[in-house]
Design a protein around this motif. Structure first.
Motif, PDB file in Angstrom:
ATOM      1  N   ILE A   1       0.904  -1.295   0.053  1.00 29.37           N
ATOM      2  CA  ILE A   1       0.012  -0.011  -0.114  1.00 29.37           C
ATOM      3  C   ILE A   1       1.068   1.168   0.130  1.00 29.37           C
ATOM      4  CG2 ILE A   1      -1.551   1.479   1.399  1.00 29.37           C
ATOM      5  CD1 ILE A   1      -2.565  -1.494   2.540  1.00 29.37           C
ATOM      6  N   GLU A   2       0.633   2.167  -0.775  1.00 28.80           N
ATOM      7  CA  GLU A   2       1.177   3.446  -0.701  1.00 28.80           C
ATOM      8  C   GLU A   2       0.171   4.554  -0.555  1.00 28.80           C
ATOM      9  OE1 GLU A   2       4.380   5.262  -3.743  1.00 28.80           O
ATOM     10  OE2 GLU A   2       2.505   5.869  -4.349  1.00 28.80           O
ATOM     11  N   GLU A   3       0.625   5.516   0.375  1.00 27.62           N
ATOM     12  CA  GLU A   3      -0.447   6.579   0.702  1.00 27.62           C
ATOM     13  C   GLU A   3       0.471   8.202   0.188  1.00 27.62           C
ATOM     14  OE1 GLU A   3       0.017   8.685   3.393  1.00 27.62           O
ATOM     15  OE2 GLU A   3       0.598   7.583   5.193  1.00 27.62           O
ATOM     16  N   ILE A   4       0.135   9.151  -0.009  1.00 27.13           N
ATOM     17  CA  ILE A   4       0.552  10.325  -0.267  1.00 27.13           C
ATOM     18  C   ILE A   4      -0.301  11.447   0.268  1.00 27.13           C
ATOM     19  CG2 ILE A   4       1.633  11.765  -1.594  1.00 27.13           C
ATOM     20  CD1 ILE A   4       1.739   9.522  -3.796  1.00 27.13           C
ATOM     21  N   HIS A   5       0.289  12.323   1.102  1.00 23.65           N
ATOM     22  CA  HIS A   5      -0.641  13.381   1.817  1.00 23.65           C
ATOM     23  C   HIS A   5       0.364  14.378   1.735  1.00 23.65           C
ATOM     24  CE1 HIS A   5      -3.296  10.184   2.961  1.00 23.65           C
ATOM     25  NE2 HIS A   5      -4.273  11.056   3.089  1.00 23.65           N
ATOM     26  N   HIS A   6      -0.383  15.699   2.166  1.00 30.67           N
ATOM     27  CA  HIS A   6       0.482  16.875   2.144  1.00 30.67           C
ATOM     28  C   HIS A   6       1.173  16.699   3.364  1.00 30.67           C
ATOM     29  CE1 HIS A   6      -2.528  17.792   5.517  1.00 30.67           C
ATOM     30  NE2 HIS A   6      -3.317  16.829   4.859  1.00 30.67           N
ATOM     31  N   THR A   7       2.210  17.815   3.591  1.00 30.86           N
ATOM     32  CA  THR A   7       3.281  17.669   4.479  1.00 30.86           C
ATOM     33  C   THR A   7       2.901  18.056   6.166  1.00 30.86           C
ATOM     34  OG1 THR A   7       3.965  19.950   4.066  1.00 30.86           O
ATOM     35  CG2 THR A   7       5.066  18.158   2.897  1.00 30.86           C
ATOM     36  N   LYS A   8       1.408  18.645   6.238  1.00 33.19           N
ATOM     37  CA  LYS A   8       0.864  18.934   7.389  1.00 33.19           C
ATOM     38  C   LYS A   8       0.183  18.017   8.138  1.00 33.19           C
ATOM     39  CE  LYS A   8       0.570  24.170   6.747  1.00 33.19           C
ATOM     40  NZ  LYS A   8       1.169  24.210   5.379  1.00 33.19           N
ATOM     41  N   LYS A   9       0.138  16.904   7.375  1.00 33.01           N
ATOM     42  CA  LYS A   9      -0.554  15.522   8.107  1.00 33.01           C
ATOM     43  C   LYS A   9       0.369  15.039   9.021  1.00 33.01           C
ATOM     44  CE  LYS A   9      -2.877  11.207   7.105  1.00 33.01           C
ATOM     45  NZ  LYS A   9      -3.976  11.985   8.023  1.00 33.01           N
ATOM     46  N   LEU A  10      -0.187  14.939  10.328  1.00 34.24           N
ATOM     47  CA  LEU A  10       0.574  14.643  11.571  1.00 34.24           C
ATOM     48  C   LEU A  10       0.934  13.182  11.577  1.00 34.24           C
ATOM     49  CD1 LEU A  10      -1.310  16.845  14.248  1.00 34.24           C
ATOM     50  CD2 LEU A  10       0.796  17.312  12.861  1.00 34.24           C
ATOM     51  N   ASP A  11      -0.049  12.123  11.231  1.00 33.21           N
ATOM     52  CA  ASP A  11       0.177  10.778  11.555  1.00 33.21           C
ATOM     53  C   ASP A  11       0.496  10.226  10.275  1.00 33.21           C
ATOM     54  OD1 ASP A  11      -2.355  11.772  10.637  1.00 33.21           O
ATOM     55  OD2 ASP A  11      -3.063   9.663  11.006  1.00 33.21           O
ATOM     56  N   ALA A  12       1.246   9.099  10.208  1.00 31.29           N
ATOM     57  CA  ALA A  12       1.874   8.097   9.340  1.00 31.29           C
ATOM     58  C   ALA A  12       2.000   6.731   9.781  1.00 31.29           C
ATOM     59  CB  ALA A  12       3.202   8.706   8.560  1.00 31.29           C
ATOM     60  N   PRO A  13       1.301   5.839   9.218  1.00 31.91           N
ATOM     61  CA  PRO A  13       0.782   6.057   7.957  1.00 31.91           C
ATOM     62  C   PRO A  13      -0.688   6.506   8.070  1.00 31.91           C
ATOM     63  CG  PRO A  13       0.662   3.669   8.570  1.00 31.91           C
ATOM     64  CD  PRO A  13       1.518   4.400   9.357  1.00 31.91           C
ATOM     65  N   SER A  14      -1.266   6.957   7.122  1.00 31.28           N
ATOM     66  CA  SER A  14      -2.801   7.593   7.052  1.00 31.28           C
ATOM     67  C   SER A  14      -3.623   6.580   7.826  1.00 31.28           C
ATOM     68  CB  SER A  14      -3.380   7.924   5.914  1.00 31.28           C
ATOM     69  OG  SER A  14      -3.438   7.039   4.892  1.00 31.28           O
ATOM     70  N   GLY A  15      -4.797   7.051   8.465  1.00 34.51           N
ATOM     71  CA  GLY A  15      -5.817   6.094   8.789  1.00 34.51           C
ATOM     72  C   GLY A  15      -6.540   5.498   7.721  1.00 34.51           C
ATOM     73  N   THR A  16      -6.458   5.891   6.670  1.00 36.23           N
ATOM     74  CA  THR A  16      -6.918   5.465   5.420  1.00 36.23           C
ATOM     75  C   THR A  16      -6.442   4.066   5.138  1.00 36.23           C
ATOM     76  OG1 THR A  16      -7.967   7.403   4.470  1.00 36.23           O
ATOM     77  CG2 THR A  16      -7.784   5.607   3.012  1.00 36.23           C
ATOM     78  N   ALA A  17      -5.014   4.431   4.974  1.00 33.18           N
ATOM     79  CA  ALA A  17      -4.162   3.268   4.638  1.00 33.18           C
ATOM     80  C   ALA A  17      -4.165   2.040   5.759  1.00 33.18           C
ATOM     81  CB  ALA A  17      -2.652   3.703   4.622  1.00 33.18           C
ATOM     82  N   ILE A  18      -4.383   2.424   6.890  1.00 33.72           N
ATOM     83  CA  ILE A  18      -4.487   1.236   8.039  1.00 33.72           C
ATOM     84  C   ILE A  18      -5.672   0.439   7.678  1.00 33.72           C
ATOM     85  CG2 ILE A  18      -4.669   0.858  10.420  1.00 33.72           C
ATOM     86  CD1 ILE A  18      -2.782   3.209  10.998  1.00 33.72           C
ATOM     87  N   THR A  19      -6.716   1.305   7.325  1.00 32.31           N
ATOM     88  CA  THR A  19      -8.210   0.612   7.167  1.00 32.31           C
ATOM     89  C   THR A  19      -7.684  -0.250   5.804  1.00 32.31           C
ATOM     90  OG1 THR A  19      -9.403   2.528   8.036  1.00 32.31           O
ATOM     91  CG2 THR A  19     -10.597   1.054   6.330  1.00 32.31           C
ATOM     92  N   LEU A  20      -7.246   0.130   4.946  1.00 30.66           N
ATOM     93  CA  LEU A  20      -7.105  -0.693   3.727  1.00 30.66           C
ATOM     94  C   LEU A  20      -6.187  -1.938   4.140  1.00 30.66           C
ATOM     95  CD1 LEU A  20      -6.000   2.170   1.210  1.00 30.66           C
ATOM     96  CD2 LEU A  20      -8.306   0.676   0.955  1.00 30.66           C
ATOM     97  N   ALA A  21      -5.206  -1.811   4.961  1.00 33.12           N
ATOM     98  CA  ALA A  21      -4.343  -3.144   5.218  1.00 33.12           C
ATOM     99  C   ALA A  21      -5.296  -3.915   6.225  1.00 33.12           C
ATOM    100  CB  ALA A  21      -3.309  -2.441   6.226  1.00 33.12           C
TER     101      ALA A  21
END
Length: 239
Positions: free
Chosen positions: A129-149
């Motif tokens: 899974i790859e996720e790309i977000h803006h630089t102000k996003k505080l958490d990594a990986p995104s919650g969306t990526a975790i849901t996908l996983a």
């Protein structure tokens, strides 16, 4: 519908615009400690929480204790999620949490689950899974990526978990990138020696996330219990 916004950053401002365009009223905007505000006299129908991880649990549960249903899209606080659910039920309130409220992303979630079900017996394919977000996003990986996983793990007994970047053979690697002004891109890839299968969702703006949160709030009004975006989508498709 009277809406309280918990978190009044860029997402909060976008939600405000969309909610008002749909005929709703923003009666409270909170960017500081929720305990500094009196919730009782605002006639709030639903609160929408896009705050920060350290504030989310207090925001959400304070609303439950004031008989205010909550739609929350804040990620990074889920260690306290089960406790929040318990308080919601004890207070006979209502709650929808989603890692991503975009209606398109929630269709994407359903595609991901179906694809994972189809791929689980094909051992030559390795998933990432790859996720790309803006630089102000505080958490990594995104919650969306975790849901996908998590969806993939539910369908594939050979995989034991996920890891950020470096993963073992029986784990899903999630690659998180931060690039200026990217609202959000998520790709799930199944790669084999002979071919590659990929599904991707690319957000063009924050409008989709904000619209989904307002639609979820419209669904949640006057309900009791804990719901998901699957319930919201089912209601939309039914109508």
């Amino acid at each position: 519908m009277n809406i309280a916004l918990l978190g009044y950053g860029r997402m909060g401002k976008t939600i405000e615009e969309i909610a008002e365009n749909r005929g709703h009223k923003i009666v409270l905007k909170i960017s500081d400690d929720i305990e500094n505000h009196d919730l009782k006299d605002k006639n709030i129908d639903v609160a929408i929480d896009f705050s920060i991880p350290k504030a989310a649990f207090k925001n959400i549960t304070t609303c439950f204790k004031n008989n205010i249903p909550v739609v929350s899209g804040t990620t990074g606080w889920l260690d306290h999620y089960e406790k929040a659910r318990k308080i919601c039920n004890e207070e006979n309130s209502a709650f929808i949490y989603a890692s991503n409220f975009s209606l398109g992303v929630n269709v994407f979630f359903q595609l991901n689950q179906k694809l994972a079900e189809m791929m689980q017996g094909l051992e030559d394919y390795k998933v990432d899974i790859e996720e790309i977000h803006h630089t102000k996003k505080l958490d990594a990986p995104s919650g969306t990526a975790i849901t996908l996983a998590q969806q993939i793990l539910e369908e594939n007994s050979r995989l034991k978990g996920w890891q950020l970047d470096d993963a073992d053979e029986d784990e899903i690697p999630i690659y998180a990138k931060r690039i200026e002004d990217v609202p959000g891109t998520h790709a799930v890839t199944y790669d084999s020696p002979v071919d590659k299968i990929e599904i991707t969702h690319t957000a063009k703006s924050r409008q989709g996330f904000a619209l989904g949160a307002v639609v979820a709030a419209e669904y949640l009004k006057d309900k009791t219990g804990i719901f998901t975006m699957k319930d919201v989508l089912a209601d939309l498709f039914q109508n």
